[in-house]
Write a protein that holds these residues in place. Structure first.
Motif, short mmCIF file in Angstrom:
data_model
loop_
_atom_site.label_atom_id
_atom_site.label_comp_id
_atom_site.label_asym_id
_atom_site.label_seq_id
_atom_site.Cartn_x
_atom_site.Cartn_y
_atom_site.Cartn_z
N ALA A 60 0.82 -1.21 0.00
CA ALA A 60 0.00 0.00 0.00
C ALA A 60 0.84 1.25 0.00
O ALA A 60 0.41 2.32 -0.43
CB ALA A 60 -0.94 0.00 1.21
N ALA A 107 -2.01 4.41 6.91
CA ALA A 107 -1.94 2.96 6.72
C ALA A 107 -0.97 2.60 5.59
O ALA A 107 -1.25 1.73 4.75
CB ALA A 107 -3.33 2.39 6.44
N ARG A 131 -0.16 4.33 3.01
CA ARG A 131 -0.43 5.06 1.77
C ARG A 131 0.03 6.51 1.89
O ARG A 131 -0.22 7.16 2.91
CB ARG A 131 -1.93 5.04 1.45
CG ARG A 131 -2.49 3.68 1.06
CD ARG A 131 -3.99 3.80 0.81
NE ARG A 131 -4.58 2.55 0.36
CZ ARG A 131 -4.75 2.22 -0.92
NH1 ARG A 131 -4.37 3.07 -1.87
NH2 ARG A 131 -5.31 1.07 -1.25
N ARG A 186 -6.61 2.86 8.86
CA ARG A 186 -5.88 1.97 9.75
C ARG A 186 -6.73 0.74 10.07
O ARG A 186 -6.22 -0.39 10.15
CB ARG A 186 -5.49 2.70 11.04
CG ARG A 186 -4.30 3.63 10.87
CD ARG A 186 -3.80 4.17 12.20
NE ARG A 186 -4.69 5.17 12.77
CZ ARG A 186 -5.51 4.98 13.79
NH1 ARG A 186 -5.56 3.79 14.38
NH2 ARG A 186 -6.27 5.96 14.25
N THR A 220 -8.93 -0.69 8.24
CA THR A 220 -9.10 -1.57 7.09
C THR A 220 -7.77 -1.99 6.47
O THR A 220 -7.76 -2.61 5.40
CB THR A 220 -9.94 -0.88 5.99
OG1 THR A 220 -9.24 0.29 5.52
CG2 THR A 220 -11.30 -0.46 6.53
N GLY A 221 -6.67 -1.66 7.13
CA GLY A 221 -5.37 -2.02 6.60
C GLY A 221 -5.04 -1.30 5.31
O GLY A 221 -4.29 -1.80 4.48
N GLY A 222 -5.64 -0.13 5.13
CA GLY A 222 -5.38 0.66 3.92
C GLY A 222 -6.27 0.30 2.75
O GLY A 222 -6.08 0.81 1.64
N ASP A 223 -7.27 -0.55 2.96
CA ASP A 223 -8.17 -0.98 1.88
C ASP A 223 -9.20 0.11 1.60
O ASP A 223 -10.07 0.39 2.42
CB ASP A 223 -8.87 -2.28 2.28
CG ASP A 223 -9.75 -2.83 1.17
OD1 ASP A 223 -9.84 -2.19 0.10
OD2 ASP A 223 -10.35 -3.90 1.37
#
Length: 392
Positions: A18, A58, A60, A317, A319-322
């Motif tokens: 990411a 996250a 990005r 954070r 969503t883990g950067g999703d």
């Protein structure tokens, strides 16, 4: 061999972390006209938040795109269209003015993107026009005035004169104070707003004095607030007609009022969900670093804008950067699981903050600079009055 090489290159790109991607955030505010003093304070706070995050969410990279609404609904909508359709941002935030936000919201929400108001809180978006992808990091317009109405009750004010600008937020402020104030409204003026906004209040101040009201309630954000305070002092009304305000006497106006020796503002009261002296780690860091960079206290506009960025960061954070899982992003934002400068708060089902409101007083700090301090807590865990109309 070429096929194997192409497959390897494609796989490598698909496996990039990411950190090689960005989160794009559009931010609409006012950067021209005299109202730019507010927008500039908001931009300073956003940039400070990005700095505090190390330029990443996250993993990005953060790409901020600032747009100027020029204090006009039609321009705000055009700039919002650009952010959504040309820049393809992931989030749109900002918006000082309720009429600009109302003109722009459909562009963002119809595109399935998230809209975060860093200031404006029109009743429509808290009620029937609430939306699952709309969030506020400020308040619903009526709430600050509702808190002030309760303050007036506690102080034994029996009659009140009201002055507000004639647009959506001004009307919300008037309805808010009237909703909770148990005394008599001795008079009310809705003054011109927008590109030809009224900055001469002499006629209205004369009417307010003649009304024999016990207090004067006003809402005049930006440069209009400074103009009003100057005329209020020149009219000698401090003792005859005590001033109670929302969104008028703030950290943007106070340095100018102090430089102009407008002593009449000292001791004046306002209600707000935030104050520079709130004692929590996030706020201490925010106020300290803002003052170090800019030499003045941040305004509530700045505090709300800072929180907008931190709210988005909390969602990424979680969503883990999703950025593709809208349901997970929405659930994360609704949890308000981040260190807000106001302290902890929660969201109602209309995604308006449920939070404390304080009575603040204008005082001199230890260095002689004019600022505000919390006098008392007026409401705890306060929900806006329109949530019952929201169908979420």
């Amino acid at each position: 061999m070429f096929k194997r090489l192409a497959t390897t290159v494609i796989a490598a790109f698909m496996c990039l972390p990411a950190a090689a991607q960005t989160v794009k955030i559009g931010f609409v505010t006012t950067l021209t006209t005299p109202a730019a003093v507010i927008g500039e304070d908001m931009v300073k706070a956003v940039n400070l938040a990005v700095e505090h995050l190390g330029g990443k969410m996250a993993g990005r990279d953060i790409e901020m795109i600032f747009e100027d609404d020029a204090f006009k609904p039609e321009v705000g909508k055009q700039k919002t269209d650009k952010l959504v359709k040309r820049d393809d941002v992931d989030f749109v935030a900002g918006y000082i003015w309720s009429h600009v936000l109302l003109a722009s919201r459909k562009t963002v929400l119809d595109a399935g993107k998230f809209l975060i108001s860093s200031n404006a809180g029109p009743s429509q978006l808290a009620g029937k026009a609430c939306h699952k992808n709309f969030f506020s990091t400020s308040w619903q317009n009526d709430q600050m005035a509702e808190a002030m109405g309760e303050v007036l009750n506690q102080r034994g004010v029996e009659s009140l004169y009201i002055m507000v600008p004639n647009y959506a937020a001004g009307k919300n402020m008037a309805s808010g104070v009237e909703r909770t104030f148990r005394g008599r409204v001795a008079g009310k003026d809705l003054t011109k707003w927008g590109k030809d906004r009224q900055l001469d209040f002499s006629a209205e101040l004369a009417k307010a004095r003649a009304s024999d009201a016990d207090g004067l309630f006003i809402f005049y954000p930006g440069s209009a607030g400074g103009a009003f305070i100057k005329q209020y002092q020149q009219a000698g009304l401090k003792d005859a007609l005590p001033l109670y305000s929302v969104f008028t006497v703030d950290s943007i106006a106070l340095p100018k009022l102090q430089a102009a020796r407008m002593q009449g503002v000292l001791g004046s009261k306002s209600t707000m969900f935030w104050s520079p002296d709130l004692d929590n780690p996030a706020n201490r860091r925010f106020v300290r670093d803002f003052r170090t960079k800019h030499g003045v206290y941040p305004s509530f506009y700045a505090a709300q804008s800072y929180d907008s960025i931190m709210l988005i960061d909390s969602a990424l954070r979680a969503t883990g950067g999703d950025l593709e899982d809208a349901d997970a992003l929405r659930a994360a934002m609704q949890s308000a699981d981040y260190d807000s400068v106001r302290g902890s708060y929660r969201y109602g089902r209309n995604h308006m903050p449920v939070q404390n409101f304080y009575l603040r007083e204008v005082v001199k700090d230890a260095n002689g600079d004019w600022t505000t301090r919390v006098v008392s807590t007026v409401f705890e865990d306060h929900q806006d009055s329109y949530v019952g109309e929201c169908g979420l």
